[in-house]
Enzyme design. Structure first.
Site, PDB file in Angstrom:
ATOM      1  CG  HIS A  36     -15.691 -10.524  -0.411  1.00 47.56           C
ATOM      2  ND1 HIS A  36     -15.510 -11.425  -1.427  1.00 47.56           N
ATOM      3  CD2 HIS A  36     -14.924 -10.965   0.621  1.00 47.56           C
ATOM      4  CE1 HIS A  36     -14.677 -12.365  -1.038  1.00 47.56           C
ATOM      5  NE2 HIS A  36     -14.314 -12.113   0.202  1.00 47.56           N
ATOM      6  CD  GLU A  84     -17.717  -7.846  -4.827  1.00 47.40           C
ATOM      7  OE1 GLU A  84     -17.283  -8.577  -5.722  1.00 47.40           O
ATOM      8  OE2 GLU A  84     -17.186  -7.753  -3.696  1.00 47.40           O
ATOM      9  CB  ALA A 140      15.722   7.078   4.863  1.00 47.40           C
ATOM     10  CD1 TRP A 198      15.555  11.416  14.361  1.00 46.91           C
ATOM     11  CD2 TRP A 198      15.377   9.443  13.372  1.00 46.91           C
ATOM     12  NE1 TRP A 198      15.046  10.535  15.302  1.00 46.91           N
ATOM     13  CE2 TRP A 198      14.938   9.307  14.693  1.00 46.91           C
ATOM     14  CE3 TRP A 198      15.356   8.309  12.561  1.00 46.91           C
ATOM     15  CZ2 TRP A 198      14.486   8.103  15.233  1.00 46.91           C
ATOM     16  CZ3 TRP A 198      14.899   7.114  13.084  1.00 46.91           C
ATOM     17  CH2 TRP A 198      14.471   7.024  14.405  1.00 46.91           C
ATOM     18  NE  ARG A 217       7.730   3.293  16.666  1.00 51.44           N
ATOM     19  CZ  ARG A 217       8.644   2.575  16.012  1.00 51.44           C
ATOM     20  NH1 ARG A 217       8.509   1.270  15.909  1.00 51.44           N
ATOM     21  NH2 ARG A 217       9.690   3.162  15.462  1.00 51.44           N
ATOM     22  CB  THR A 263      24.335 -16.362   8.701  1.00 51.36           C
ATOM     23  OG1 THR A 263      23.936 -15.558   7.597  1.00 51.36           O
ATOM     24  CG2 THR A 263      24.771 -17.732   8.197  1.00 51.36           C
ATOM     25  N   GLY A 304      20.259  -3.192   6.137  1.00 52.50           N
ATOM     26  CA  GLY A 304      21.000  -2.077   5.557  1.00 52.50           C
ATOM     27  C   GLY A 304      21.406  -2.256   4.103  1.00 52.50           C
ATOM     28  CB  VAL A 346      19.870  -6.538   3.729  1.00 51.11           C
ATOM     29  CG1 VAL A 346      18.497  -7.165   3.468  1.00 51.11           C
ATOM     30  CG2 VAL A 346      20.554  -7.246   4.884  1.00 51.11           C
ATOM     31  N   GLY A 371      21.237  -4.532  -1.260  1.00 50.22           N
ATOM     32  CA  GLY A 371      22.027  -4.893  -2.419  1.00 50.22           C
ATOM     33  C   GLY A 371      21.827  -6.337  -2.837  1.00 50.22           C
TER      34      GLY A 371
END
Length: 373
Positions: A54, A56, A158, A174, A211, A228, A302, A305, A307
């Site tokens: 830890h 400490e 993004a 991108w 990465r 699903t 996306g 998901v 939402g």
């Protein structure tokens, strides 16, 4: 507390040290510590990784013979129980520390309050609650998990300035530049799990690992796909790398057993949960992930998901990256989808907003809860 309070100044050093362990200590918290003697820092330490010493103990070790009568500053109340390591209170007393200043109390009901009281009974002066808000802020996943059993949920996206994550053709490479993408990998390295829907897997064939460049040690999150009907392709990057870094596919009760068998043979963990008309229920998913040891979860998409997590009311934080681009295409893919809102008063509220520049892009970060845990 006055800003000139030396306890605050040294605690802020401990806070900076604590963040060096981000991503390596879960399900334990990140903790930093400094030993001060005669107003001079003589030892520094932080919790480096799960199962390791830890903060400490590391700070006391670094201080050597300068610990007698010194002050120990630590962001979390010292533990007084045996876990992966012996109790820190024992090391503090053996080192002859004369005063202990800590930030937040331990929220774990099994150990809360024990460390400070043991030290006081042994004659050590103890002060708690210094920079407590900052100390709790860096350990939100730990606090939520030990108090609710559920992982801390971060929604990440993004998008262009007008809120699109892809064009009408599905092109998304991108949206943001290299600095923003690099920081997104830093976030991945700090969470226990990352979630995407099967639509993202089929469209982008992502790897979902962290990465990062440089020599700093990091770990990959558990990669989780909401699927699903178990449509994930056996040739996908996720399935092909499941033996290198864990992959869990969450499916409904009616998913074909033959597909589950093939995935299991490839090293993929298959998790069957009840599914409604809109897919896997977020509440059930989080309960199951909590049982499986996930303390922090990054939801990358996306739009459907993200939402569903937003609509559930169980998400805690947003990380929205915006590029200086305007798609201007009503057919583009929106960053979020969910139930329509008729009035502005019905909008979800974000709190404690912070904005950070990353190259040409910027990151908007905020809480979905008015108050932190």
């Amino acid at each position: 507390m006055a800003l000139s309070d030396p306890d605050i100044l040294f605690m802020k050093q401990a806070l900076r040290l604590a963040m060096r362990g981000a991503g390596m200590t879960s399900p334990n918290p990140v903790v930093g510590a400094v030993v001060v003697n005669g107003g001079v820092v003589v030892g520094k330490g932080y919790h480096r990784e799960l199962g390791g010493a830890h903060a400490e103990v590391n700070a006391i070790g670094a201080a050597g013979s300068s610990t007698h009568g010194a002050v120990l500053y630590v962001t979390l109340e010292p533990c007084n129980h045996y876990g992966h390591t012996p109790p820190c209170t024992k090391a503090i007393l053996e080192a002859g520390i004369g005063r202990v200043v800590y930030g937040m109390g331990d929220p774990n009901p099994e150990v809360a309050g024990g460390g400070g009281e043991v030290l006081r009974r042994a004659g050590v002066e103890v002060r708690g609650g210094v920079c407590v808000s900052e100390c709790r802020a860096i350990n939100q996943p730990f606090i939520k998990k030990v108090t609710t059993g559920l992982p801390y949920v971060i929604l990440k996206s993004a998008a262009t300035l007008d809120g699109f994550i892809a064009t009408s053709t599905g092109d998304s490479k991108w949206v943001t530049g290299e600095p923003a993408r690099e920081f997104a990998h830093v976030i991945r390295s700090r969470v226990d799990g990352i979630v995407v829907g099967i639509g993202t897997v089929l469209a982008d064939d992502p790897l979902l690992t962290a990465r990062l460049s440089g020599k700093k040690k990091w770990r990959d999150p558990v990669r989780i796909v909401l699927d699903t009907e178990l449509r994930i392709p056996p040739a996908s990057k996720l399935v092909r790398t499941a033996s290198d870094s864990p992959v869990w596919v969450v499916c409904g009760p009616k998913a074909p057993a033959s597909r589950e068998k093939a995935l299991a043979e490839a090293g993929v963990g298959v998790v069957r949960l009840a599914a409604g008309a809109k897919g896997i229920e977020v509440a059930r998913l989080l309960e199951e992930l909590g049982r499986r040891g996930i303390s922090s979860l990054l939801v990358e998409g996306g739009g459907q998901v993200l939402g569903s997590f937003l609509e559930s009311g169980l998400a805690d934080e947003i990380l929205f990256f915006y590029a200086p681009k305007i798609l201007g295409d009503s057919g583009g893919v929106s960053m979020l989808s969910g139930a329509p809102r008729q009035k502005m008063i019905d909008c979800f509220r974000a709190h404690d907003i912070h904005i950070r520049k990353l190259g040409e892009d910027f990151l908007l970060r905020g809480r979905l809860r008015e108050r932190p845990y």
